[in-house]
Design an enzyme around this catalytic site. Structure first.
Site, PDB file in Angstrom:
ATOM      1  N   LYS A  77     -31.634  -5.312  20.401  1.00 22.78           N
ATOM      2  CA  LYS A  77     -30.996  -4.083  20.863  1.00 22.78           C
ATOM      3  C   LYS A  77     -30.865  -4.086  22.383  1.00 22.78           C
ATOM      4  CE  LYS A  77     -31.572   0.969  20.447  1.00 22.78           C
ATOM      5  NZ  LYS A  77     -32.431   2.035  19.873  1.00 22.78           N
ATOM      6  N   SER A 151     -30.011   5.237  17.283  1.00 18.48           N
ATOM      7  CA  SER A 151     -29.270   4.491  18.278  1.00 18.48           C
ATOM      8  C   SER A 151     -29.272   2.976  18.061  1.00 18.48           C
ATOM      9  CB  SER A 151     -29.841   4.785  19.674  1.00 18.48           C
ATOM     10  OG  SER A 151     -31.217   4.397  19.757  1.00 18.48           O
ATOM     11  N   SER A 175     -34.368   6.407  15.560  1.00 23.10           N
ATOM     12  CA  SER A 175     -33.312   5.449  15.863  1.00 23.10           C
ATOM     13  C   SER A 175     -33.408   4.106  15.149  1.00 23.10           C
ATOM     14  CB  SER A 175     -33.243   5.204  17.375  1.00 23.10           C
ATOM     15  OG  SER A 175     -32.720   6.340  18.016  1.00 23.10           O
TER      16      SER A 175
END
Length: 473
Positions: A77, A151, A175
């Site tokens: 990420k 996210s 997330s």
């Protein structure tokens, strides 16, 4: 044979045994990324040349036969440091300088033999349950008209689309679990101090964790990230995982872990409608949570219904914390380069700070309440992960505070409570919605319950297998 679509455990076993090489596995996955990511937008950066060079280094390691993730392609990420890459966190306002060192979680993955093939997209500063930014609008592999969640949406989409078998994400208010549920894969947010946290730790609420298509892969990745191989499936369980094999790096060599049959005799509380009054949960999601709990009942656990609802004050505290995190994360960034959503979230956080509402608001009160009212007579809680199907994949970052807040809170209000408590929680696929989208159920345990959650998830997977990947071809 192709290794695309195979599990991380299968790939690592093949590389350790010489049935495949790390460079060939990585090259196959890079080719699939090139073919598929134009439709999905999961990656901000693909590290093709560097990944192949790193795969060759893995193949030449003297300890190859003991690497738990030998040659496994992973995605990281875009909010933690990867040596030689910039961590932009979905923003044009963040520094473009490359990191000189890996974040400890990335270093542990590499020490275990994993190869970082790319950096995945996030919403700006990882502040939303969508996955759009100046870099991309990331789409759900099961329905490209919908968001993969956020996210960690780029990481979830990459796994669900079969572009990598494992990905890294972070979870500050859901997330990891939100995109896992949106994309029909499995993920776990560990409790505090299990895995080194991200730099933006959101007042101690945000945790690093893995996303995968199988529970075995998830447990293996969590063990590596935690530096604790007792969380991994043990050798000889038929999964192809090395479990407690030695390898270089700072990951421990402690025996133990899961067995396929898992534990029995736990007390499972199911809360199909855990939200405060005024919030609704899709009936199909409610039914999935109840059915998942009773599936666990069928393998020897005791299932009880939990009719408590999350207190309304907790929702207010979670929103105040979200806005406080936005205010903290924009410090030092040029507001002219930030998106409208980010500026409005930070502005609201500034207003709340003036009246004393900060990132610690309500957390101690909630921990005590949760321990007494939610886990007083339960070992594990089962709830829906989401309250509604994923919203459209659009440029939400260009919209204002109220629009973003309404949609985020409407479709994904059930995860933040367990970040506020600091307790482990995970999302597991369980069936399909009438829209054709996957359904996720959330499993929650008190502190130290990561192995318990993984064992129960393994039992759910055995009793109710899920499709590993979206049919992208």
């Amino acid at each position: 044979m192709s290794w695309v679509g195979k599990s991380a455990a299968e790939i690592a076993e093949a590389v350790r045994q010489g049935k495949a090489t790390a460079p060939s596995v990585v090259e196959e996955h890079l080719q699939v990324i090139a073919e598929r990511d134009g439709r999905i937008g999961a990656f901000r950066r693909v590290r093709a040349e560097r990944a192949l060079a790193e795969a060759r280094t893995v193949q030449e390691r003297e300890d190859l036969a003991g690497l738990p993730l030998a040659g496994v392609p992973v995605a990281i990420k875009d909010n933690v440091a990867v040596r030689g890459e910039a961590a932009r966190n979905g923003s044009a306002a963040t520094p473009s300088a490359a990191a000189t060192e890996d974040h400890p979680v990335v270093a542990r993955l590499r020490a275990a033999g994993a190869v970082v093939v790319g950096i995945t997209n996030v919403p700006e500063l990882s502040l939303a349950g969508f996955c759009d930014s100046v870099y991309s609008v990331t789409r759900n592999p099961w329905d490209p008209r919908r968001t993969p969640g956020g996210s960690s949406g780029g990481s979830a989409a990459a796994v669900a689309a079969g572009m990598v078998p494992l990905a890294h994400g972070t979870d500050g208010l859901g997330s990891l679990r939100i995109p896992a549920a949106c994309c029909g894969i499995v993920s776990i947010k560990p409790g505090q101090k299990v895995v080194p946290p991200p730099e933006q730790d959101w007042y101690g609420m945000s945790e690093n964790g893995p996303l995968a298509t199988t529970v075995t892969d998830l447990a293996l990745a969590l063990a590596v990230m935690a530096g604790d191989m007792s969380l991994a499936p043990p050798a000889g369980n038929g999964t192809g995982s090395p479990g407690h094999l030695e390898f270089s790096g700072d990951v421990g060599d402690r025996p133990g872990g899961l067995v396929p049959s898992g534990p029995t005799g736990l007390r499972i509380a199911v809360a199909a409608t855990p939200l405060p009054s005024g919030f609704t949960v899709d009936p199909e999601f409610q039914r999935a949570a109840v059915e998942a709990a009773h599936t666990l009942g069928g393998v020897g656990h005791t299932v009880v219904e939990h009719d408590a609802r999350l207190p309304g004050w907790l929702g207010s505290a979670a929103i105040a914390t979200w806005l406080a995190c936005a205010l903290r994360d924009v410090r030092g960034l040029d507001p002219r380069r930030l998106e409208r959503r980010t500026r409005s979230l930070a502005r609201a956080g500034r207003l709340l700070a003036r009246i004393g509402m900060t990132g610690s608001t309500g957390r101690d009160r909630w921990r005590a309440h949760a321990a007494d009212h939610w886990f007083g007579d339960a070992d594990v809680l089962v709830t829906p992960t989401l309250a509604d199907v994923p919203p459209p994949a659009e440029r939400w970052g260009r919209r204002g505070l109220l629009k973003n807040m309404r949609v985020n809170v409407t479709y994904a209000p059930a995860t933040a409570a367990w970040n506020m408590a600091g307790w482990p929680a995970m999302s597991v696929p369980y069936g399909w919605h009438s829209t054709g989208m996957p359904i996720g159920v959330q499993l929650v345990a008190p502190p130290g319950g990561e192995s318990r959650l993984l064992a129960l998830a393994l039992q759910l997977e055995a009793a109710h297998p899920w499709l590993r990947h979206a049919p992208l071809g």
